[in-house]
Structure formats: structure tokens, C-alpha cells
Scaffold this motif. Structure first.
Motif, mmCIF file in Angstrom:
data_model
loop_
_atom_site.group_PDB
_atom_site.id
_atom_site.type_symbol
_atom_site.label_atom_id
_atom_site.label_comp_id
_atom_site.label_asym_id
_atom_site.label_seq_id
_atom_site.Cartn_x
_atom_site.Cartn_y
_atom_site.Cartn_z
ATOM 1 N N MET A 242 0.832 -1.215 0.000
ATOM 2 C CA MET A 242 0.000 0.000 0.000
ATOM 3 C C MET A 242 0.860 1.255 0.000
ATOM 4 N N ASN A 243 0.392 2.279 -0.735
ATOM 5 C CA ASN A 243 1.038 3.593 -0.651
ATOM 6 C C ASN A 243 0.425 4.370 0.508
ATOM 7 N N LEU A 244 0.814 5.640 0.642
ATOM 8 C CA LEU A 244 0.331 6.434 1.782
ATOM 9 C C LEU A 244 -1.185 6.621 1.773
ATOM 10 N N PRO A 245 -1.820 7.030 0.646
ATOM 11 C CA PRO A 245 -3.284 7.183 0.664
ATOM 12 C C PRO A 245 -4.011 5.901 1.049
ATOM 13 N N GLY B 149 -18.249 5.827 16.094
ATOM 14 C CA GLY B 149 -18.885 7.093 16.447
ATOM 15 C C GLY B 149 -17.952 8.272 16.389
ATOM 16 N N VAL B 150 -16.669 8.019 16.037
ATOM 17 C CA VAL B 150 -15.679 9.098 15.995
ATOM 18 C C VAL B 150 -15.788 9.901 14.718
ATOM 19 N N ILE B 151 -15.935 9.215 13.561
ATOM 20 C CA ILE B 151 -15.888 9.904 12.268
ATOM 21 C C ILE B 151 -17.145 9.686 11.458
ATOM 22 N N GLY B 152 -17.336 10.600 10.473
ATOM 23 C CA GLY B 152 -18.425 10.475 9.525
ATOM 24 C C GLY B 152 -17.878 10.091 8.168
ATOM 25 N N ASP B 153 -17.746 11.080 7.258
ATOM 26 C CA ASP B 153 -17.283 10.842 5.890
ATOM 27 C C ASP B 153 -15.764 10.663 5.876
ATOM 28 N N SER B 154 -15.313 9.410 5.760
ATOM 29 C CA SER B 154 -13.877 9.138 5.815
ATOM 30 C C SER B 154 -13.148 9.606 4.565
ATOM 31 N N ASP B 155 -13.837 9.698 3.406
ATOM 32 C CA ASP B 155 -13.185 10.160 2.176
ATOM 33 C C ASP B 155 -12.708 11.605 2.312
ATOM 34 N N ILE B 156 -13.558 12.442 2.907
ATOM 35 C CA ILE B 156 -13.181 13.847 3.108
ATOM 36 C C ILE B 156 -12.016 13.940 4.082
ATOM 37 N N LEU B 157 -12.046 13.125 5.148
ATOM 38 C CA LEU B 157 -10.960 13.151 6.131
ATOM 39 C C LEU B 157 -9.650 12.684 5.511
ATOM 40 N N LEU B 158 -9.732 11.684 4.633
ATOM 41 C CA LEU B 158 -8.521 11.210 3.961
ATOM 42 C C LEU B 158 -7.871 12.338 3.168
ATOM 43 N N GLU B 159 -8.674 13.102 2.445
ATOM 44 C CA GLU B 159 -8.131 14.205 1.654
ATOM 45 C C GLU B 159 -7.520 15.278 2.552
ATOM 46 N N ARG B 160 -8.154 15.546 3.693
ATOM 47 C CA ARG B 160 -7.607 16.541 4.627
ATOM 48 C C ARG B 160 -6.263 16.096 5.177
ATOM 49 N N LEU B 161 -6.149 14.810 5.520
ATOM 50 C CA LEU B 161 -4.887 14.294 6.062
ATOM 51 C C LEU B 161 -3.777 14.357 5.015
ATOM 52 N N LEU B 162 -4.107 13.993 3.778
ATOM 53 C CA LEU B 162 -3.110 14.053 2.709
ATOM 54 C C LEU B 162 -2.705 15.507 2.416
ATOM 55 N N THR C 79 -2.830 3.432 2.851
ATOM 56 C CA THR C 79 -2.569 3.149 4.267
ATOM 57 C C THR C 79 -3.454 4.007 5.170
ATOM 58 N N LEU C 80 -3.555 5.290 4.856
ATOM 59 C CA LEU C 80 -4.408 6.180 5.657
ATOM 60 C C LEU C 80 -5.871 5.766 5.560
ATOM 61 N N SER C 81 -6.296 5.351 4.375
ATOM 62 C CA SER C 81 -7.677 4.897 4.202
ATOM 63 C C SER C 81 -7.955 3.675 5.064
ATOM 64 N N GLU C 82 -6.994 2.754 5.113
ATOM 65 C CA GLU C 82 -7.145 1.560 5.947
ATOM 66 C C GLU C 82 -7.209 1.945 7.424
ATOM 67 N N MET C 83 -6.420 2.930 7.815
ATOM 68 C CA MET C 83 -6.452 3.401 9.198
ATOM 69 C C MET C 83 -7.821 3.965 9.558
ATOM 70 N N LEU C 84 -8.370 4.775 8.669
ATOM 71 C CA LEU C 84 -9.682 5.369 8.932
ATOM 72 C C LEU C 84 -10.778 4.312 8.988
ATOM 73 N N ASP C 85 -10.609 3.247 8.212
ATOM 74 C CA ASP C 85 -11.611 2.166 8.234
ATOM 75 C C ASP C 85 -11.739 1.542 9.609
ATOM 76 N N THR C 86 -10.644 1.534 10.389
ATOM 77 C CA THR C 86 -10.711 0.944 11.739
ATOM 78 C C THR C 86 -11.610 1.755 12.671
ATOM 79 N N LEU C 87 -11.870 3.009 12.286
ATOM 80 C CA LEU C 87 -12.700 3.878 13.132
ATOM 81 C C LEU C 87 -14.170 3.877 12.729
ATOM 82 N N ASN C 88 -14.474 3.244 11.599
ATOM 83 C CA ASN C 88 -15.880 3.167 11.179
ATOM 84 C C ASN C 88 -16.696 2.419 12.230
ATOM 85 N N GLY C 89 -17.854 2.970 12.564
ATOM 86 C CA GLY C 89 -18.715 2.352 13.563
ATOM 87 C C GLY C 89 -18.375 2.723 14.986
#
Length: 688
Positions: free
Chosen positions: A551-554, A568-581, A556-566
Motif C-alpha cells: 500500500m502507498n500512503l493514501p 462514532g468518531v468519524i463520519g465521511d472518511s473520504d473527506i478526512l482522507l483528503e484533509r490528512l493528505l 494506508t491512511l484509508s485503511e487506518m480510517l476504516d478501523t474507526l468506522n462504527g
């Protein structure tokens, strides 16, 4: 012998006419200029007086005195009687030329400029040579052709940027928002105030407050002032017919491209009615763009406590000063917070080539000479590849000086709020000086001039300001951040004759008691907020071993955000991924000298603060070809309480501790939680 201006002549005559020290404030009052202008003139006068063997002696708490041999004084008096004064100083002349050229509709003849300024054409040509690099910084061109004249060409937007920068470099906030009258004898000052729309600035500001937007209240003072200046300049340019030519120049091609367009249209409608001015559609687009950019810059900058590169600069600077003084600056959290808030915008100004103005530089160098040299050496040891001017060193000295003078708070009976135009450094210095010299004053906090203008009078006893305010004179007292002995007497007299007098006129004492009780309750709520945030963050802390093979950085970060799904911490993970990048593209997230990175962001798509650790199966490559194997993910909601921000700030600072880095890289979730719990508890106890 260089020429002297009429204003410099006035100042010299004042100094010659007294047998003791005279303060900069007294000189300013006598000559009709600001204290900042007096200090600026003093720098040039020292060179002039040196040619007569004379010196300017500056004594803290007393003032300025002209010293030297009687022969030198006699020679100076003779020179003043014979010398014809220059109409303008070299600096004033250049400001005049820029103002004239930025507002001119057609080329200006060099002869015309020379005639207006009462200098030779050669002098004007020399000025223009020096101004050309400044003009080019804004994408503008200084066009000069024989028989044609001189003009500044470029887009209207770039001209507005240049006007705002010119104002920022030569005007104080009090010049723009205070009630002080314009100086009759200084046409350059008046010309600049006119060009930036001083006459309409308070109407613009009041209209913006009438909109009751929540985001304007959250803006840092420097950002708020830049926005206000940008709007005032826009109004002025529309008034004189200097409009924007195209939608592309305005920044966007369609109204729908702006999230602020509806509010902007309402704002412009109200402002247009108030000023009897019609704003074209392109100007509405441009103003909406100003609002968009201010919000974007604020949202990306307000989480500066997560900026590890900035944290490291503050940490290294503090350690360098500690090594040279032996004083425990590293234990002063107020110092760290003040430096974090100050250094980031300061470095941006220096990189952009913005002129740094510090009207207190002279007194700072006198009062804190030893500390000034230490801070200068400590900054040079950082090897920032930037030329840090003495003016900026002066601001840093004020932070460290405030830390030196910081004492335990004593019981106080006068509630004061501070307004300081020079920023956090001057407010902290003034606050600590007040603690030391006048312990009966309780400083409630530092606020902006626009907050002071709207604060309820029952919420405080006294406003202490370092600038003129748009308030009636009996609502505040103006002093300098250095709090000289005569200013202490002035402040005591004000408290006795104004503050206490107003109190005794009231027959009710109970409101004072209720205010004190309310403040105690607010402190308890603040402590509870900090405790709740610490407990919830540690409770939600999780550690994951992440299989990121291939995996490249995007990814890897996407996989990290997936661990938080469900969770109650995050909503739209795609938007958060772009902010982190985006943050990684802006600046490296790597903790210096480690293989650990801190990725962080704030967003409305984050519902609660979260701290999560990921150890990667394979290293991932970041910007600059840096590889990391461990990533700490810090997330926080867009709207965050002061208490929550303090806790996140403390955790970010702990990442500069090698012990925590070792734990994050090697140890278990339980061990990391225990360490964080212990350190955060120590942080909380120190606030009690």
C-alpha cells in the motif's frame, strides 16, 4: 550632512528645550504623531545626531534625553537655524509615491512627482529603483519609459493586495480603528488612510458584526484585521471606480463555487445601503472569496498545536535559552503556548518578506539587554535558513521576559482586561508587569479591540490598552506594554479617580460578589472540561498492528480510517482522507529524528476527539522520501472547546519526549495509556 524633515526638526527642538528626560508619549503628543512613529524617527535621528558627537540616552521608566558636549549642542543649534528642512523623510516619500501610483488611472510624469515632493527627478528615479522589488512581490510591474512617465500595472486584485500590505507595514491598528484624529501636518499618513478606506472601515466592521456570523468571532485578531482591511480597501476601490475586470480575476467563475455566497450577498446589500454604494456582481464574487479564504486559512492554522515542526522549533528555542540562563523556562506552559501562537505567523511574515515592525524594540533592548543577546544566540542556533530581524527577536524577548517576571497570583480586587495590538507577546509581558507592580489588579484576559468595543461594562472594572480604541476615553486607559513608573502612577490615579469612583456611586455591592462566584463556577467548569477530555481521550485510545503490504500512503491512511468506522468518531472518511493528505503535502508530519509520524486534522466530519496508534507491517513513504513505520492519528471536531484544545496541545508537546516516542514505537497499549495518564494528570495538577 543629510537633510532633516520638519518632524525631525520638531523632535530635536523638543529634546534641546528640556534639561531632563522626556517620554516618547510626550514627544508624540507635542508633534501630533503616534508613539510608533516617534520610535521610528529616533532610529534615523541617532545617525544625524552622531555627526555632531551627540547621543540619545534612553532610560527605562524615565524617557529620552539628548546628551553630549556643549560644543556639539551649539553646532546642532546653528545647523537647525541655517538648514532648510526636507519636506518628507525618505520613507514617507516612498509611501507617497506608492499611494499615488497605486491609485493613478494613467502614467504619472517623473517631473510631476518630483515637483509634488520638492525633490529632484534623480531622487524620484532612485526611489523607484528601490521600490521596484517590493512592487514585483505582488505580481505587479513598475513601468518607466522616457516621455511616458511611470505607472504600476497588473491586476486589480494584486493592487489591492499591495495596498493592504502597505497599510500593514506603515499603520498601527489604532491608526485604523482608534478615535485619534488624522495628523494635519502629515499628508502621507492621511493619503495612506484615505487609500485604505479609513472613513468607511468602522461601517464595514459594524455591518459584518450585524450579520452575526459565528465564524468571525473565532478568527484570530491578526486574521480578523486583515479581513477588515481587505473589505475596506475593496469599498474604497469600488468608490473610485477601480473595479475587477473578470470573474476569473475575482477568484471563481460562478456564484455556486462559493459556500459563503448567500451570506455575502446579504452583507453587500446591507453595506451598499449604508454607504449608498452599488457593488457589481464581480465584487460580490471577490468578497465571497475573501470570506472563503479567511475561513480556510483559519481552519488549517487553528490546529497549530499539532504541528510537530513548529513544536520542535519552540522546544529547541526554549532549551537553547535554558542552557544559557539556567532558568526553568521549559516548565512554563504559558511561555510554550505563547511561543506556539506567535512563531508560526511570524515565520510566515518573514518568509513572505513582510516588514516586521516593533515600536518597543528600543526600550526592550535597554531593559532586557542580557536576555536580548541570549535569545538572539538561541535563535541563530536553530539554523532556520532565515534572516530573523531584531524586531522579531524583540517580540521573542517579550515572551521570555514575561516568563522571567511571572509570579504567583495574589488576591486582587480590580478586574481588568487587556488589549494589545502587538499580539500575545506584549499582552503577556504587560500582564506579568501588572502582577508584579500592581497585585491588586486581576487580569481577566487578553482580548481584541473589536471584542473590547462590544463587551458589557459590568463584566470588567477596567480596560487597559496599548492602542487607541474606538471607545469613549473614560472606558479605557492607554499605556505601553513595558509599564513605566510614570504609567504605573497614571494607572493608579485612573483606578482611584475613575474605576473606584464609579464603583462607589453604585449602592449595590452584591453584583461584585455574584461575579466572583460566577468566575469560580466557570473555573470549576473549565477544570471539569479538561478532566473529561483527558479521560475520554485515554479511554478511546486504541493500538492496531496494520498489514499495509503493497500500500502507498493514501491507501494506508484509508485503511487506518476504516478501523474507526462504527466507533462514532468519524463520519465521511473520504473527506478526512483528503484533509490528512493535504496536511502532509503542506508540511512533514514526521516527529524529528524518529520513524514516527503524527497525522492530525479537525473537521465537522469528526464527532469526537480521538487518538489512535498504528504500527505498520511495511514502512510507508511520506513527502521528501521519508519512511515511517508508526503513525499516531489525532482527530478532533471542527468546533472544539478551549479545554479540549489545551489537552490536545499537551499531547502534541509530549511527542517531543523521547520516552513517549519509545513507548509508541515498542510498547503495549496499556503501558502507553499509563504513561499518558500520568503525564496528563501532572499537567492538570499544575493548572490548579
Amino acid at each position: 550632512m543629510r537633510k532633516i524633515t520638519a518632524r525631525q526638526r520638531q523632535i530635536i527642538f523638543l529634546l534641546l528645550g528640556v534639561n531632563e528626560e522626556i517620554t516618547a508619549a510626550e514627544i508624540a503628543a507635542s508633534t501630533g504623531v503616534s508613539v510608533r512613529t516617534v520610535h521610528r524617527e529616533m532610529e534615523e535621528l541617532e545617525g544625524i545626531l552622531g555627526e555632531f558627537g551627540l547621543n540619545l540616552s534612553r532610560k527605562s521608566g524615565k524617557g529620552i534625553q539628548l546628551t553630549g558636549l556643549e560644543a556639539g549642542l551649539a553646532e546642532l543649534r546653528s545647523f537647525l537655524q541655517e538648514e532648510k528642512t526636507a519636506e518628507y523623510s525618505g520613507e514617507d516619500r516612498k509611501v507617497y509615491e506608492l499611494c499615488l501610483l497605486l491609485e493613478a488611472e494613467e502614467p504619472v510624469k517623473l517631473f510631476s512627482l518630483a515637483h509634488s515632493l520638492k525633490v529632484t527627478v534623480a531622487s524620484i528615479s532612485y526611489d523607484l529603483d528601490e521600490l521596484e522589488p517590493w512592487v514585483q512581490k505582488f505580481g505587479l510591474q513598475l513601468v518607466r519609459r522616457r516621455g511616458y512617465g511611470v505607472e504600476i500595472t497588473g491586476s486589480e486584485i494584486d493592487k489591492r493586495r499591495a495596498i493592504c500590505r502597505l497599510a500593514a507595514e506603515h499603520l498601527d491598528q489604532s491608526d485604523l480603528v482608534g478615535h485619534a484624529p488624522q495628523m494635519e501636518g502629515n499628508p502621507v499618513f492621511n493619503m495612506l488612510l484615505t487609500m485604505v478606506g479609513k472613513n468607511n472601515l468602522m461601517d464595514v466592521e459594524n455591518t459584518m458584526w450585524d450579520m452575526e456570523w459565528s465564524w468571525t468571532v473565532e478568527l484570530p485578531e491578526i486574521v480578523y484585521m486583515e479581513l477588515l482591511l481587505g473589505l475596506a480597501v475593496t469599498v474604497r476601490r469600488v468608490e473610485i471606480g477601480r473595479g475587477i475586470d473578470s470573474a476569473e480575476e475575482a477568484g471563481y467563475s460562478r456564484m455556486s463555487d462559493h459556500r459563503n455566497i448567500a451570506g455575502t450577498e446579504q452583507f453587500v446589500h446591507k453595506l451598499g445601503e449604508l454607504l449608498s454604494l452599488e457593488f457589481p456582481k464581480l465584487e460580490i464574487l471577490y468578497i465571497a472569496g475573501l470570506f472563503d479564504r479567511v475561513q480556510d486559512s483559519f481552519s488549517s492554522a487553528d490546529f497549530a498545536y499539532g504541528d510537530i515542526a513548529l513544536m520542535e522549533i519552540v522546544y529547541r528555542l526554549t532549551e537553547n535559552v535554558v542552557k544559557r540562563t539556567g532558568l526553568p523556562f521549559q516548565s512554563d506552559r504559558s511561555l510554550r503556548e505563547g511561543l506556539l501562537e506567535h512563531i508560526d505567523p511570524a515565520l510566515k511574515r518573514i518568509r513572505e518578506g513582510t516588514r516586521i515592525r516593533n515600536p518597543l524594540l528600543g526600550p526592550i533592548r535597554k531593559d532586557y539587554e542580557f536576555l536580548f543577546h541570549i535569545v538572539r544566540s538561541a535563535v541563530e542556533d536553530l539554523k532556520l535558513d532565515l534572516e530573523i530581524p531584531d524586531e522579531e527577536i524583540g517580540f521573542l524577548v517579550m515572551h521570555f521576559g514575561a516568563s522571567v517576571e511571572r509570579l504567583n497570583q495574589l488576591r486582587r480586587n480590580v478586574r481588568a482586561i487587556l488589549v494589545c495590538a502587538s499580539g500575545l507577546s506584549s499582552s503577556r509581558l504587560l500582564a506579568t508587569r501588572l502582577m508584579k507592580e500592581m497585585p491588586q489588579i486581576e487580569v481577566l484576559g487578553n482580548i481584541s479591540w473589536y471584542e473590547a468595543a462590544r463587551m458589557r461594562e459590568e463584566d470588567y472594572d477596567l480596560i487597559i490598552s496599548t492602542i487607541d480604541l474606538p471607545l469613549v476615553k473614560d472606558r479605557y486607559i492607554k499605556i505601553s506594554p513595558l509599564l513605566t513608573r510614570e504609567e504605573i502612577d497614571k494607572l493608579l490615579n485612573y483606578i482611584q479617580n475613575t474605576t473606584f469612583k464609579e464603583r462607589t456611586q453604585s449602592t449595590f455591592q452584591e453584583p461584585d460578589k455574584s461575579v466572583r462566584e460566577e468566575m469560580a463556577l466557570e473555573r470549576m467548569k473549565s477544570h471539569k472540561g479538561i478532566l473529561d477530555e483527558m479521560v475520554s481521550l485515554i479511554d478511546r485510545f486504541r493500538f492496531y498492528s496494520l498489514d499495509n503490504g503493497g500500500m502507498n500512503l493514501p491507501a494506508t491512511l484509508s485503511e487506518m480510517l476504516d478501523t474507526l468506522n462504527g466507533s462514532g468518531v468519524i463520519g465521511d472518511s473520504d473527506i478526512l482522507l483528503e484533509r490528512l493528505l493535504e496536511r502532509e503535502r503542506m508540511a512533514s508530519q514526521v516527529i524529528p529524528d524518529t520513524r514516527l509520524a503524527l497525522f492530525h486534522t479537525r473537521s465537522s466530519h469528526i464527532h469526537m476527539s480521538s487518538l489512535t496508534l498504528y504500527r505498520l507491517r511495511q514502512p510507508v513513504q511520506l513527502e521528501g522520501n521519508t519512511e515511517v513505520r508508526v503513525i499516531l492519528l489525532m482527530l478532533a471536531p471542527r468546533k472544539l472547546s478551549k479545554e479540549s484544545l489545551e489537552v490536545l496541545s499537551e499531547i502534541s508537546a509530549l511527542l517531543l519526549n523521547s520516552e513517549l516516542v519509545r513507548l509508541l514505537e515498542e510498547r503495549t497499549e496499556a503501558e502507553i495509556k499509563r504513561y499518558l495518564s500520568s503525564e496528563l494528570l501532572r499537567f492538570f495538577e499544575n493548572k490548579m
